[in-house]
Design a protein around this motif. Structure first.
Motif, mmCIF file in Angstrom:
data_model
loop_
_atom_site.group_PDB
_atom_site.id
_atom_site.type_symbol
_atom_site.label_atom_id
_atom_site.label_comp_id
_atom_site.label_asym_id
_atom_site.label_seq_id
_atom_site.Cartn_x
_atom_site.Cartn_y
_atom_site.Cartn_z
ATOM 1 N N ARG A 105 0.964 -1.129 0.100
ATOM 2 C CA ARG A 105 0.118 -0.165 0.020
ATOM 3 C C ARG A 105 0.966 1.200 0.033
ATOM 4 O O ARG A 105 0.714 2.207 -0.766
ATOM 5 C CB ARG A 105 -0.929 -0.083 1.321
ATOM 6 C CG ARG A 105 -2.111 -0.942 1.167
ATOM 7 C CD ARG A 105 -3.079 -0.679 2.180
ATOM 8 N NE ARG A 105 -2.605 -0.591 3.495
ATOM 9 C CZ ARG A 105 -2.533 -1.809 4.337
ATOM 10 N NH1 ARG A 105 -2.852 -3.165 3.805
ATOM 11 N NH2 ARG A 105 -2.110 -1.647 5.530
ATOM 12 N N ALA A 106 1.871 1.203 0.815
ATOM 13 C CA ALA A 106 2.771 2.325 0.629
ATOM 14 C C ALA A 106 3.605 2.644 -0.456
ATOM 15 O O ALA A 106 3.571 3.666 -0.961
ATOM 16 C CB ALA A 106 4.010 2.170 1.935
ATOM 17 N N TYR A 107 3.919 1.370 -1.233
ATOM 18 C CA TYR A 107 4.628 1.484 -2.480
ATOM 19 C C TYR A 107 3.477 2.281 -3.663
ATOM 20 O O TYR A 107 4.201 3.074 -4.125
ATOM 21 C CB TYR A 107 4.934 0.262 -2.772
ATOM 22 C CG TYR A 107 5.825 0.081 -4.277
ATOM 23 C CD1 TYR A 107 6.878 0.994 -4.356
ATOM 24 C CD2 TYR A 107 5.350 -0.812 -5.094
ATOM 25 C CE1 TYR A 107 7.463 0.796 -5.626
ATOM 26 C CE2 TYR A 107 5.943 -0.802 -6.312
ATOM 27 C CZ TYR A 107 7.063 -0.009 -6.799
ATOM 28 O OH TYR A 107 7.745 -0.008 -7.825
ATOM 29 N N MET A 108 2.592 1.437 -3.471
ATOM 30 C CA MET A 108 1.530 2.212 -4.425
ATOM 31 C C MET A 108 1.193 3.758 -4.238
ATOM 32 O O MET A 108 1.150 4.507 -5.172
ATOM 33 C CB MET A 108 0.140 1.398 -4.320
ATOM 34 C CG MET A 108 0.072 0.035 -4.961
ATOM 35 S SD MET A 108 -1.449 -0.806 -4.663
ATOM 36 C CE MET A 108 -0.947 -2.632 -4.723
ATOM 37 N N SER A 109 1.064 4.138 -2.919
ATOM 38 C CA SER A 109 0.884 5.583 -2.596
ATOM 39 C C SER A 109 1.996 6.378 -3.079
ATOM 40 O O SER A 109 1.821 7.643 -3.561
ATOM 41 C CB SER A 109 0.564 5.606 -1.031
ATOM 42 O OG SER A 109 -0.605 4.944 -0.708
ATOM 43 N N GLY A 110 3.302 5.753 -2.888
ATOM 44 C CA GLY A 110 4.294 6.607 -3.387
ATOM 45 C C GLY A 110 4.320 6.684 -4.921
ATOM 46 O O GLY A 110 4.607 7.857 -5.491
ATOM 47 N N LEU A 111 4.222 5.698 -5.576
ATOM 48 C CA LEU A 111 3.957 5.613 -7.116
ATOM 49 C C LEU A 111 2.830 6.901 -7.602
ATOM 50 O O LEU A 111 2.985 7.362 -8.535
ATOM 51 C CB LEU A 111 3.583 4.336 -7.601
ATOM 52 C CG LEU A 111 4.618 3.418 -7.672
ATOM 53 C CD1 LEU A 111 4.247 2.105 -8.077
ATOM 54 C CD2 LEU A 111 5.855 3.908 -8.830
ATOM 55 N N ARG A 112 1.663 6.807 -6.753
ATOM 56 C CA ARG A 112 0.705 7.957 -7.119
ATOM 57 C C ARG A 112 1.070 9.241 -7.212
ATOM 58 O O ARG A 112 0.756 9.829 -8.151
ATOM 59 C CB ARG A 112 -0.339 7.488 -5.795
ATOM 60 C CG ARG A 112 -1.409 8.607 -5.837
ATOM 61 C CD ARG A 112 -2.426 8.490 -6.855
ATOM 62 N NE ARG A 112 -3.650 9.127 -6.979
ATOM 63 C CZ ARG A 112 -3.641 10.471 -7.432
ATOM 64 N NH1 ARG A 112 -2.657 11.048 -8.229
ATOM 65 N NH2 ARG A 112 -4.778 11.272 -7.338
ATOM 66 N N THR A 113 2.142 9.662 -6.309
ATOM 67 C CA THR A 113 2.419 11.140 -6.237
ATOM 68 C C THR A 113 3.814 11.092 -7.090
ATOM 69 O O THR A 113 4.370 12.321 -6.608
ATOM 70 C CB THR A 113 2.378 11.513 -4.737
ATOM 71 O OG1 THR A 113 3.447 10.616 -4.090
ATOM 72 C CG2 THR A 113 1.058 11.556 -4.169
ATOM 73 N N SER A 114 4.213 10.258 -7.641
ATOM 74 C CA SER A 114 5.718 10.125 -8.328
ATOM 75 C C SER A 114 5.447 11.128 -9.427
ATOM 76 O O SER A 114 4.537 11.260 -10.149
ATOM 77 C CB SER A 114 6.159 8.940 -8.646
ATOM 78 O OG SER A 114 5.375 8.232 -9.714
ATOM 79 N N VAL A 115 6.642 11.319 -10.011
ATOM 80 C CA VAL A 115 6.768 12.257 -11.456
ATOM 81 C C VAL A 115 7.722 11.403 -12.140
ATOM 82 O O VAL A 115 8.888 11.221 -11.743
ATOM 83 C CB VAL A 115 6.997 13.665 -10.905
ATOM 84 C CG1 VAL A 115 7.354 14.349 -12.282
ATOM 85 C CG2 VAL A 115 6.335 14.277 -10.144
ATOM 86 N N MET A 116 7.199 11.420 -13.451
ATOM 87 C CA MET A 116 8.035 10.776 -14.443
ATOM 88 C C MET A 116 9.407 11.503 -15.119
ATOM 89 O O MET A 116 8.854 13.019 -15.149
ATOM 90 C CB MET A 116 7.573 10.095 -15.488
ATOM 91 C CG MET A 116 6.568 9.072 -15.340
ATOM 92 S SD MET A 116 6.076 7.973 -16.665
ATOM 93 C CE MET A 116 7.792 7.545 -17.341
ATOM 94 N N SER A 117 10.589 11.164 -15.004
ATOM 95 C CA SER A 117 11.308 12.176 -15.619
ATOM 96 C C SER A 117 12.653 11.370 -16.237
ATOM 97 O O SER A 117 12.475 10.085 -16.194
ATOM 98 C CB SER A 117 11.865 13.042 -14.742
ATOM 99 O OG SER A 117 12.624 14.123 -15.132
#
Length: 125
Positions: free
Chosen positions: A92-104
């Motif tokens: 769940r924490a990993y998914m939440s982190g991905l949710r707010t990540s930015v591609m670059s």
């Protein structure tokens, strides 16, 4: 951490997410196909299915996880609200982190082994 996303990948096949993901996937793949004159199947054949899935498809998938629709909906929010109870706390924490990540895309230089490196964002400056 791919195993942590298995449920979310299955959730992607639901009607409300499938077509939108297809658009994002095409956005990632089709410009390269047009530039090279290859179709998607040829790209898969050249890279090999495993490499294609872990790079091209995986990039499109992780980009999709950060997107919000016009209605403000996001697949991770939806999945965690409805099925998050089935996931471990770390997933769940990993998914939440991905949710707010930015591609670059980063240029890495000035590498000092086991100590440091310089990362320059080539997309966002």
């Amino acid at each position: 951490m791919t195993n942590a996303l298995q449920g979310l990948m299955k959730w992607l096949t639901r009607a409300e997410w499938r077509d939108w993901f297809a658009e994002i996937y095409d956005h990632h793949l089709l410009p390269a196909c047009q530039q090279t004159g290859l179709d998607a199947e040829e790209v898969v054949a050249i890279l090999g299915e495993n490499w294609f899935m872990t790079t091209v498809w995986g990039c499109a998938f992780e980009d999709f996880l950060t997107r919000e629709g016009a209605d403000g909906q996001n697949i991770i929010d939806d999945y965690l609200r409805r099925r998050g109870w089935k996931e471990s706390a770390s997933a769940r924490a990993y998914m939440s982190g991905l949710r707010t990540s930015v591609m670059s895309l980063y240029e890495v230089s000035d590498i000092i082994r086991d100590t440091s490196f310089r990362a320059r964002d080539l997309v966002r400056g």
